[in-house]
Design a protein around this motif. Sequence first.
Motif, PDB file in Angstrom:
ATOM      1  N   GLU A  76       1.643   6.878 -38.408  1.00 22.12           N
ATOM      2  CA  GLU A  76       2.185   6.702 -37.212  1.00 22.12           C
ATOM      3  C   GLU A  76       2.597   7.245 -36.582  1.00 22.12           C
ATOM      4  O   GLU A  76       3.062   6.998 -35.697  1.00 22.12           O
ATOM      5  CB  GLU A  76       3.690   6.585 -37.845  1.00 22.12           C
ATOM      6  CG  GLU A  76       5.239   6.176 -37.935  1.00 22.12           C
ATOM      7  CD  GLU A  76       6.405   6.111 -38.589  1.00 22.12           C
ATOM      8  OE1 GLU A  76       7.594   6.803 -37.604  1.00 22.12           O
ATOM      9  OE2 GLU A  76       5.983   5.903 -39.940  1.00 22.12           O
ATOM     10  N   TYR A  77       2.596   8.652 -36.380  1.00 18.83           N
ATOM     11  CA  TYR A  77       2.565   9.385 -35.313  1.00 18.83           C
ATOM     12  C   TYR A  77       1.281   9.093 -34.349  1.00 18.83           C
ATOM     13  O   TYR A  77       1.745   9.173 -33.188  1.00 18.83           O
ATOM     14  CB  TYR A  77       2.440  10.848 -35.296  1.00 18.83           C
ATOM     15  CG  TYR A  77       2.116  12.122 -34.694  1.00 18.83           C
ATOM     16  CD1 TYR A  77       3.946  12.136 -34.138  1.00 18.83           C
ATOM     17  CD2 TYR A  77       1.281  12.620 -34.231  1.00 18.83           C
ATOM     18  CE1 TYR A  77       3.929  13.358 -32.734  1.00 18.83           C
ATOM     19  CE2 TYR A  77       1.568  14.063 -33.172  1.00 18.83           C
ATOM     20  CZ  TYR A  77       2.312  13.791 -32.173  1.00 18.83           C
ATOM     21  OH  TYR A  77       2.201  14.876 -31.494  1.00 18.83           O
ATOM     22  N   VAL A  78       0.130   9.141 -34.457  1.00 21.70           N
ATOM     23  CA  VAL A  78      -0.777   8.376 -33.800  1.00 21.70           C
ATOM     24  C   VAL A  78      -0.497   7.408 -33.043  1.00 21.70           C
ATOM     25  O   VAL A  78      -1.021   7.307 -31.414  1.00 21.70           O
ATOM     26  CB  VAL A  78      -2.109   8.856 -34.200  1.00 21.70           C
ATOM     27  CG1 VAL A  78      -3.594   8.154 -33.453  1.00 21.70           C
ATOM     28  CG2 VAL A  78      -2.256  10.014 -35.016  1.00 21.70           C
ATOM     29  N   ALA A  82      -0.301   7.780 -28.787  1.00 23.53           N
ATOM     30  CA  ALA A  82      -0.785   6.252 -28.176  1.00 23.53           C
ATOM     31  C   ALA A  82      -0.530   5.301 -27.422  1.00 23.53           C
ATOM     32  O   ALA A  82      -0.318   5.270 -26.557  1.00 23.53           O
ATOM     33  CB  ALA A  82      -1.972   5.496 -29.477  1.00 23.53           C
ATOM     34  N   LYS A  83       0.674   4.949 -27.749  1.00 25.84           N
ATOM     35  CA  LYS A  83       1.904   3.921 -27.042  1.00 25.84           C
ATOM     36  C   LYS A  83       2.627   4.278 -26.299  1.00 25.84           C
ATOM     37  O   LYS A  83       2.745   3.748 -25.048  1.00 25.84           O
ATOM     38  CB  LYS A  83       2.753   3.166 -27.947  1.00 25.84           C
ATOM     39  CG  LYS A  83       1.808   1.933 -29.283  1.00 25.84           C
ATOM     40  CD  LYS A  83       2.771   1.492 -30.033  1.00 25.84           C
ATOM     41  CE  LYS A  83       2.660   0.307 -30.911  1.00 25.84           C
ATOM     42  NZ  LYS A  83       3.667  -0.496 -31.662  1.00 25.84           N
ATOM     43  N   ASP A  84       3.304   5.545 -25.865  1.00 26.53           N
ATOM     44  CA  ASP A  84       4.425   6.284 -24.856  1.00 26.53           C
ATOM     45  C   ASP A  84       3.072   6.638 -24.389  1.00 26.53           C
ATOM     46  O   ASP A  84       3.717   6.881 -23.027  1.00 26.53           O
ATOM     47  CB  ASP A  84       5.063   7.475 -25.936  1.00 26.53           C
ATOM     48  CG  ASP A  84       6.101   6.869 -26.969  1.00 26.53           C
ATOM     49  OD1 ASP A  84       6.009   5.741 -27.120  1.00 26.53           O
ATOM     50  OD2 ASP A  84       6.847   7.488 -27.572  1.00 26.53           O
ATOM     51  N   LEU A  88      -1.516   2.426 -25.264  1.00 23.55           N
ATOM     52  CA  LEU A  88      -2.891   1.846 -25.647  1.00 23.55           C
ATOM     53  C   LEU A  88      -1.384   1.066 -26.652  1.00 23.55           C
ATOM     54  O   LEU A  88      -0.358   1.060 -27.309  1.00 23.55           O
ATOM     55  CB  LEU A  88      -3.280   2.537 -26.666  1.00 23.55           C
ATOM     56  CG  LEU A  88      -4.232   3.550 -26.005  1.00 23.55           C
ATOM     57  CD1 LEU A  88      -5.303   4.562 -27.150  1.00 23.55           C
ATOM     58  CD2 LEU A  88      -5.102   2.796 -25.089  1.00 23.55           C
ATOM     59  N   VAL A  89      -1.766  -0.741 -26.683  1.00 27.51           N
ATOM     60  CA  VAL A  89      -1.213  -1.664 -27.879  1.00 27.51           C
ATOM     61  C   VAL A  89      -2.845  -1.780 -28.735  1.00 27.51           C
ATOM     62  O   VAL A  89      -3.769  -2.433 -28.423  1.00 27.51           O
ATOM     63  CB  VAL A  89      -0.598  -2.673 -26.929  1.00 27.51           C
ATOM     64  CG1 VAL A  89       0.099  -1.806 -26.263  1.00 27.51           C
ATOM     65  CG2 VAL A  89      -1.279  -3.494 -25.977  1.00 27.51           C
ATOM     66  N   TYR A  90      -1.807  -2.773 -29.915  1.00 25.76           N
ATOM     67  CA  TYR A  90      -2.777  -3.866 -30.280  1.00 25.76           C
ATOM     68  C   TYR A  90      -3.234  -4.611 -29.630  1.00 25.76           C
ATOM     69  O   TYR A  90      -2.163  -5.060 -28.890  1.00 25.76           O
ATOM     70  CB  TYR A  90      -2.244  -3.754 -31.794  1.00 25.76           C
ATOM     71  CG  TYR A  90      -2.066  -2.466 -32.280  1.00 25.76           C
ATOM     72  CD1 TYR A  90      -3.087  -2.459 -33.186  1.00 25.76           C
ATOM     73  CD2 TYR A  90      -0.538  -2.430 -33.029  1.00 25.76           C
ATOM     74  CE1 TYR A  90      -2.846  -1.237 -34.107  1.00 25.76           C
ATOM     75  CE2 TYR A  90      -0.793  -0.868 -34.184  1.00 25.76           C
ATOM     76  CZ  TYR A  90      -1.979  -0.799 -34.624  1.00 25.76           C
ATOM     77  OH  TYR A  90      -2.210   0.502 -35.561  1.00 25.76           O
TER      78      TYR A  90
END
Length: 100
Positions: A76-78, A82-84, A88-90
């Motif tokens: 969850e932290y990773v 990655a998003k903030d 990066l996004v899925y």
Amino acid sequence: MKQKRRKKRKGSNRGVTSICFIVLILLVILSVQSQGLKEKLKVYAAQQEELQQKIDSETARTDEIKKLEEYKNTTEYVEEIAKDKLGLVYKDEIIFKPSN
């Protein structure tokens, strides 16, 4: 003989009086020192309470750090980093950007 006895009695009375006076002085000195020790005891008790509060706050801080460390080891932290930070996004996520 009677005069000698009287002199001995007066001398022994002086001795008893002087011993009583010395004992009285020692009692006064001990009571004064006792008051000083009681004041020091109060100061030390206050210091002990303050140090105990610091120990408690540091223990709580240590617990928070351990929880944060455990959180950083989760996926969850990773994902959050990655998003903030990396943006990066899925593949199946839709991103809405605010218009300026």
